[in-house]
Design an enzyme around this catalytic site. Structure first.
Site, PDB file in Angstrom:
ATOM      1  N   SER A  15       0.830  -1.214   0.000  1.00  0.00           N
ATOM      2  CA  SER A  15       0.000   0.000   0.000  1.00  0.00           C
ATOM      3  C   SER A  15       0.865   1.265   0.000  1.00  0.00           C
ATOM      4  O   SER A  15       0.508   2.265  -0.633  1.00  0.00           O
ATOM      5  CB  SER A  15      -0.971   0.003   1.184  1.00  0.00           C
ATOM      6  OG  SER A  15      -0.294  -0.062   2.419  1.00  0.00           O
ATOM      7  N   MET A  91       9.941  -6.485   5.331  1.00  0.00           N
ATOM      8  CA  MET A  91       9.911  -7.047   6.680  1.00  0.00           C
ATOM      9  C   MET A  91      11.182  -7.788   7.089  1.00  0.00           C
ATOM     10  O   MET A  91      11.175  -8.534   8.057  1.00  0.00           O
ATOM     11  CB  MET A  91       8.698  -7.979   6.823  1.00  0.00           C
ATOM     12  CG  MET A  91       7.367  -7.264   6.643  1.00  0.00           C
ATOM     13  SD  MET A  91       7.170  -5.816   7.736  1.00  0.00           S
ATOM     14  CE  MET A  91       7.035  -6.638   9.324  1.00  0.00           C
ATOM     15  N   ARG A  92      12.265  -7.563   6.379  1.00  0.00           N
ATOM     16  CA  ARG A  92      13.528  -8.195   6.777  1.00  0.00           C
ATOM     17  C   ARG A  92      14.552  -7.141   7.153  1.00  0.00           C
ATOM     18  O   ARG A  92      14.600  -6.072   6.554  1.00  0.00           O
ATOM     19  CB  ARG A  92      14.084  -9.065   5.647  1.00  0.00           C
ATOM     20  CG  ARG A  92      13.251 -10.284   5.422  1.00  0.00           C
ATOM     21  CD  ARG A  92      13.893 -11.270   4.475  1.00  0.00           C
ATOM     22  NE  ARG A  92      12.949 -12.333   4.196  1.00  0.00           N
ATOM     23  CZ  ARG A  92      12.810 -13.422   4.950  1.00  0.00           C
ATOM     24  NH1 ARG A  92      13.550 -13.592   6.012  1.00  0.00           N
ATOM     25  NH2 ARG A  92      11.908 -14.339   4.628  1.00  0.00           N
ATOM     26  N   HIS A 110       7.881   3.155   9.685  1.00  0.00           N
ATOM     27  CA  HIS A 110       7.639   2.295  10.854  1.00  0.00           C
ATOM     28  C   HIS A 110       6.361   2.763  11.546  1.00  0.00           C
ATOM     29  O   HIS A 110       6.188   3.967  11.780  1.00  0.00           O
ATOM     30  CB  HIS A 110       8.823   2.362  11.821  1.00  0.00           C
ATOM     31  CG  HIS A 110       8.671   1.433  12.985  1.00  0.00           C
ATOM     32  ND1 HIS A 110       8.869   0.078  12.865  1.00  0.00           N
ATOM     33  CD2 HIS A 110       8.312   1.663  14.271  1.00  0.00           C
ATOM     34  CE1 HIS A 110       8.639  -0.490  14.050  1.00  0.00           C
ATOM     35  NE2 HIS A 110       8.306   0.449  14.915  1.00  0.00           N
ATOM     36  N   GLY A 144      21.026  -1.042  13.124  1.00  0.00           N
ATOM     37  CA  GLY A 144      20.174  -1.532  14.197  1.00  0.00           C
ATOM     38  C   GLY A 144      18.771  -1.841  13.700  1.00  0.00           C
ATOM     39  O   GLY A 144      18.470  -1.722  12.511  1.00  0.00           O
TER      40      GLY A 144
END
Length: 199
Positions: A15, A91-92, A110, A144
């Site tokens: 999206s 998502m990795r 995020h 990170g």
């Protein structure tokens, strides 16, 4: 007008990608999506096809190690010589070889007000914590997990009785707007990613 070239990385429905593709369809918008990449056979790749944008998929399961996967992903991204790489629902966690090669021209959205609620379950974690306000962050990716310098944030109110799905849907609406605005600000020079990363 300087036009930024974007490679967008996705894992799911895309999206946020679609919001960028729709914005870039306006000749006045100073960015164009030149390719879309994924780590899976993501349904969102259909958006790229609809808009006539090339796509590629680099599945981690096809490689012996995370670093080998990262090297191939980086090679695929570099084929397009993008000015900016946007992780939009990717998502990795990117391996250090990818981050060091691309950052700070490597940004992520995020669904929380970082540094609160990093990681993959930000909406669920916000509800569990009982906060009244959460939101969206667009940030530079570092090595990170959701720890990179913040470019822009916007609050989203948590309504009484919100389910995770309801809250996430409202967050996604804001996320799409904020990502498009962030790309616009980077293209227009209102945001300097090198300065942001140096904070």
């Amino acid at each position: 007008m300087t036009v930024l070239s974007l490679v967008v990385l996705i894992s799911g429905g895309g999206s946020n990608l679609r919001a960028l593709l729709e914005a870039a369809a306006d000749a006045e918008f100073p960015a164009r999506v030149v390719a879309v990449g994924s780590d899976t056979d993501a349904p969102g790749l259909a958006h790229a096809e609809e808009f006539g944008v090339p796509s590629f998929s680099v599945a981690p399961t096809s490689f012996g190690s995370r670093d080998e996967w990262g090297a191939e992903l980086l090679a695929q991204v570099r084929r397009w010589s993008p000015d900016l790489v946007v992780c939009a629902g990717f998502m990795r966690i990117l391996p250090p070889v990818v981050v060091s090669a691309l950052s700070p021209a490597l940004i992520n959205t995020h669904p929380a007000l970082l540094p609160a609620f990093p990681g993959a379950h930000a909406v669920r974690d916000a509800l569990a914590a009982g906060v009244q306000t959460t939101g969206v962050t667009v940030h530079v990716i570092d090595e990170g997990v959701d720890t990179g310098p913040v470019i822009v944030q916007r609050e989203v109110r948590v309504e009484p009785g919100d389910t995770e799905a309801e809250l996430h849907e409202r967050i996604k609406t804001v996320e799409r707007e904020l990502l498009v605005q962030a790309v616009l600000d980077i293209a227009n020079g209102h945001v300097d990613l090198k300065e942001t990363a140096a904070r």
